[in-house]
Design a protein around this motif. Structure first.
Motif, mmCIF file in Angstrom:
data_model
loop_
_atom_site.group_PDB
_atom_site.id
_atom_site.type_symbol
_atom_site.label_atom_id
_atom_site.label_comp_id
_atom_site.label_asym_id
_atom_site.label_seq_id
_atom_site.Cartn_x
_atom_site.Cartn_y
_atom_site.Cartn_z
ATOM 1 N N THR A 1 -0.435 7.428 7.856
ATOM 2 C CA THR A 1 0.089 6.109 7.319
ATOM 3 C C THR A 1 -0.738 4.669 7.152
ATOM 4 O OG1 THR A 1 2.503 6.764 7.532
ATOM 5 C CG2 THR A 1 1.981 4.550 7.470
ATOM 6 N N ARG B 1 -2.121 2.181 3.983
ATOM 7 C CA ARG B 1 -1.438 1.372 3.576
ATOM 8 C C ARG B 1 -2.409 0.330 2.944
ATOM 9 N NH1 ARG B 1 -0.344 0.239 8.141
ATOM 10 N NH2 ARG B 1 1.102 1.171 8.962
ATOM 11 N N GLY C 1 0.933 3.971 -1.835
ATOM 12 C CA GLY C 1 1.011 2.933 -1.016
ATOM 13 C C GLY C 1 2.500 2.602 -1.255
ATOM 14 N N ALA D 1 5.359 5.578 2.759
ATOM 15 C CA ALA D 1 4.401 5.762 3.806
ATOM 16 C C ALA D 1 4.512 7.701 4.817
ATOM 17 C CB ALA D 1 5.301 5.899 5.633
#
Length: 412
Positions: free
Chosen positions: A397, A401, A372, A375
């Motif tokens: 993405t 996250r 994480g 991105a």
């Protein structure tokens, strides 16, 4: 030319392994205390030796770690003590040892490997890539720390290094569950890697100090771990090693404490997360300075489907990833990744497919985005991930996250 053989280093060769390591990295004799510690570490590692006949010319050790990943933890080979005899450089010794490590990871069911690099130009070609980043912060503590959040006023308590693992271990475990990139610690890891009496890199620093916050008899709400040092002119520095808090008010109280220690006019905090709340708590950012940003833990995905299925995801996703990998041929190919609701998160089913790829990326870029930290869409913009189906990078993405950025402080 004698053929190199890669095999497990027996206990009888541990002193030879240490001599090789010191030859490569130190070039001088090592005191009995550090040598004893290093031997104890090697005794608990998986050891790969490169032998030319009976001569040990290469060493690679791997801790058997559990690394926190989003929504869980996975076995991880923590690579350390990598050493190649200066007489055998550029002969493929390191490549051979790493190839042997990948075979052992597959046999042990460890889908990840990680390391801290001594030379950043070496390990990318083996599929490693930085997966966590850190700041070094410096605080002017010659005056009170100005804070925007009211500190928790519960009492502080000094805890001995001997009792610290039992007191603060649960706090570290709870914090670890909230952030990817952290190593599970047992009592030996606390003693040898976190709380040794002497700082291995600077023996002028004090023994470790641990201070907790909370009412007597209750589970502490946070802790700070630090060492102190005084220079030749009598100026003191607090070297803050760790600070964990279960609320912003607790964090404010612990930062206030660290910056109010008598005879110290500076706090240096190495290895803080990029989303450290101190950067928001501070009322005067001239007092709190970011002096360094650096890549911390380098990650290698050894088993792509196991790694992708072993972490939680933050949003539904259904796409095809094409992964290239010159080091672990079994990883190369296309995978359909389908993340569906499972409790409070999403879990992915990962399967080989012949369908057209939505995204193509190398195993290095997969490591960069896996915890994480970066991105996927950012790597598309950099030309490091190819997007074949518009919009899929943003979907990945959103799914990758995490609430908090990954963070690593345990060097090995």
């Amino acid at each position: 030319m004698t053929v190199l053989e890669y095999r497990t280093i027996p206990e009888a060769h541990l002193e030879r392994a240490l001599d090789l390591h010191y030859l490569v990295f130190l070039g001088k004799s090592v005191d009995e205390g550090p040598r004893k510690l290093h031997r104890e570490i090697l005794e608990r590692c998986d050891l790969v030796g490169a032998y030319e006949g009976d001569e040990l010319v290469g060493l690679l050790a791997a801790h058997r770690l559990l690394l926190s990943v989003p929504g869980g933890e996975l076995p991880c080979a923590g690579v350390t003590f990598v050493s190649v005899a200066p007489t055998h450089r550029r002969r493929g010794v390191l490549s051979g040892m790493i190839a042997e490590l990948w075979r052992r990871c597959a046999a042990a069911g460890a889908p990840l490997a990680a390391l801290w690099v001594s030379e950043t130009g070496i390990y990318g070609r083996f599929g490693f890539e930085p997966a966590t980043r850190s700041y070094t912060l410096e605080i002017d503590s010659d005056r009170p720390l100005e804070l925007r959040t009211e500190p928790d006023e519960r009492p502080l308590r000094l805890v001995s290094a001997e009792e610290a693992p039992g007191v603060i271990g649960p706090l570290h475990a709870a914090a670890r569950a909230e952030r990817a990139g952290r190593v599970a610690r047992d009592d030996l890891w606390w003693r040898e890697h976190v709380l040794p009496a002497e700082d291995e890199e600077d023996d002028d620093r004090s023994a470790p100090r641990v201070v907790t916050l909370g009412e007597p008899g209750e589970t502490p709400a946070g802790y700070v771990l630090y060492r102190t040092q005084t220079d030749d002119e009598g100026r003191g520095t607090v070297h803050l090693q760790e600070l964990e808090a279960d609320s912003p008010a607790v964090a404010a109280a612990l930062w206030r404490y660290a910056t109010s220690i008598d005879l110290a006019d500076k706090v240096r905090a190495w290895g803080r997360p990029l989303d450290d709340v101190l950067l928001r708590l501070s009322a005067d950012r001239d007092q709190v300075r970011i002096t360094q940003e650096f890549p911390a833990l380098w990650l290698r995905v050894v088993d792509v489907p196991a790694a992708l299925a072993g972490r939680a995801w933050s949003a539904p996703v259904d796409l095809v990833l094409e992964v290239t990998d010159t080091g672990v041929s079994a990883n190369a190919g296309r995978y359909r990744v389908t993340a569906k609701p499972d409790g409070d998160a999403y879990r992915a089913r990962v399967a080989r497919t012949e369908d057209a790829a939505d995204l193509t990326l190398d195993v290095r870029e997969l490591a960069a985005v896996y915890l994480g930290d970066i991105a996927p869409a950012e790597l598309v913009r950099a030309g490091l991930i190819a997007e074949h189906t518009p919009g899929t990078a943003e979907l990945l993405t959103a799914a990758a996250r995490t609430g908090l950025l990954p963070h690593t402080t345990d060097e090995f």
